[in-house]
Design a protein around this motif. Sequence first.
Motif, PDB file in Angstrom:
ATOM      1  N   SER A   9      37.249  45.970  32.613  1.00  0.00           N
ATOM      2  CA  SER A   9      38.579  45.808  32.037  1.00  0.00           C
ATOM      3  C   SER A   9      38.625  44.719  30.962  1.00  0.00           C
ATOM      4  N   LEU A  10      37.488  44.190  30.584  1.00  0.00           N
ATOM      5  CA  LEU A  10      37.410  43.110  29.600  1.00  0.00           C
ATOM      6  C   LEU A  10      37.965  43.538  28.246  1.00  0.00           C
ATOM      7  N   GLU A  11      38.864  42.699  27.707  1.00  0.00           N
ATOM      8  CA  GLU A  11      39.432  42.947  26.377  1.00  0.00           C
ATOM      9  C   GLU A  11      39.386  41.658  25.573  1.00  0.00           C
ATOM     10  N   LEU A  12      38.958  41.756  24.336  1.00  0.00           N
ATOM     11  CA  LEU A  12      38.917  40.623  23.419  1.00  0.00           C
ATOM     12  C   LEU A  12      39.824  40.914  22.236  1.00  0.00           C
ATOM     13  N   SER A  13      40.700  39.955  21.936  1.00  0.00           N
ATOM     14  CA  SER A  13      41.561  40.068  20.755  1.00  0.00           C
ATOM     15  C   SER A  13      40.959  39.190  19.661  1.00  0.00           C
ATOM     16  N   ARG A  46      28.018  44.788  30.822  1.00  0.00           N
ATOM     17  CA  ARG A  46      27.392  43.692  31.565  1.00  0.00           C
ATOM     18  C   ARG A  46      28.438  42.799  32.232  1.00  0.00           C
ATOM     19  N   CYS A  47      29.698  42.984  31.899  1.00  0.00           N
ATOM     20  CA  CYS A  47      30.790  42.154  32.436  1.00  0.00           C
ATOM     21  C   CYS A  47      30.978  42.429  33.929  1.00  0.00           C
ATOM     22  N   MET A  48      30.941  41.362  34.743  1.00  0.00           N
ATOM     23  CA  MET A  48      31.164  41.512  36.176  1.00  0.00           C
ATOM     24  C   MET A  48      32.606  41.177  36.558  1.00  0.00           C
ATOM     25  N   GLU A  49      33.457  40.971  35.554  1.00  0.00           N
ATOM     26  CA  GLU A  49      34.889  40.738  35.751  1.00  0.00           C
ATOM     27  C   GLU A  49      35.156  39.530  36.641  1.00  0.00           C
ATOM     28  N   CYS A  50      34.364  38.472  36.435  1.00  0.00           N
ATOM     29  CA  CYS A  50      34.559  37.256  37.234  1.00  0.00           C
ATOM     30  C   CYS A  50      35.742  36.442  36.725  1.00  0.00           C
ATOM     31  N   GLY A  60      43.537  32.159  24.461  1.00  0.00           N
ATOM     32  CA  GLY A  60      44.078  33.344  25.118  1.00  0.00           C
ATOM     33  C   GLY A  60      43.637  34.644  24.469  1.00  0.00           C
ATOM     34  N   ALA A  61      42.438  34.632  23.908  1.00  0.00           N
ATOM     35  CA  ALA A  61      41.940  35.820  23.222  1.00  0.00           C
ATOM     36  C   ALA A  61      41.310  36.841  24.163  1.00  0.00           C
ATOM     37  N   LEU A  62      41.148  36.460  25.419  1.00  0.00           N
ATOM     38  CA  LEU A  62      40.448  37.341  26.358  1.00  0.00           C
ATOM     39  C   LEU A  62      41.360  37.741  27.507  1.00  0.00           C
ATOM     40  N   ARG A  63      41.143  38.952  27.979  1.00  0.00           N
ATOM     41  CA  ARG A  63      41.828  39.438  29.174  1.00  0.00           C
ATOM     42  C   ARG A  63      40.838  40.223  30.008  1.00  0.00           C
ATOM     43  N   VAL A  64      40.927  40.061  31.295  1.00  0.00           N
ATOM     44  CA  VAL A  64      40.111  40.852  32.209  1.00  0.00           C
ATOM     45  C   VAL A  64      40.848  40.906  33.538  1.00  0.00           C
ATOM     46  N   GLN A  65      40.721  42.004  34.184  1.00  0.00           N
ATOM     47  CA  GLN A  65      41.322  42.147  35.505  1.00  0.00           C
ATOM     48  C   GLN A  65      40.286  41.637  36.500  1.00  0.00           C
TER      49      GLN A  65
END
Length: 100
Positions: A9-13, A46-50, A60-65
């Motif tokens: 769910s990783l998002e970068l603005s 590769r993101c483990m959503e930690c 605040g450029a990143l979001r992840v669940q």
Amino acid sequence: MKYLLDVASLELSPEHCTGCGRCTEVCPHAVFVIRDKRAVVTDRDRCMECGACVSNCPSGALRVQKGVGCAAALINSIITGGEPSCGCSGSSDTKGGSCC
């Protein structure tokens, strides 16, 4: 290590990124690099959503669940002593290969 493909769910603005590089310092799987003074996601799978990147991003450029997915299921099973359960099939028919 990669997790299931196309499910993180990783998002970068990029427009909010200041290029401070904190995400590159705290990400345990080197998901980010700095290019042209901005963070870039090199391999989202590769993101483990930690959530370490989100917690340390000052702009605040990143979001992840965070706390979801296979990695969270494995960590929770270790903590509770139960079987991991993330909702995926956990079989070899998953696109990314191994899972919990």
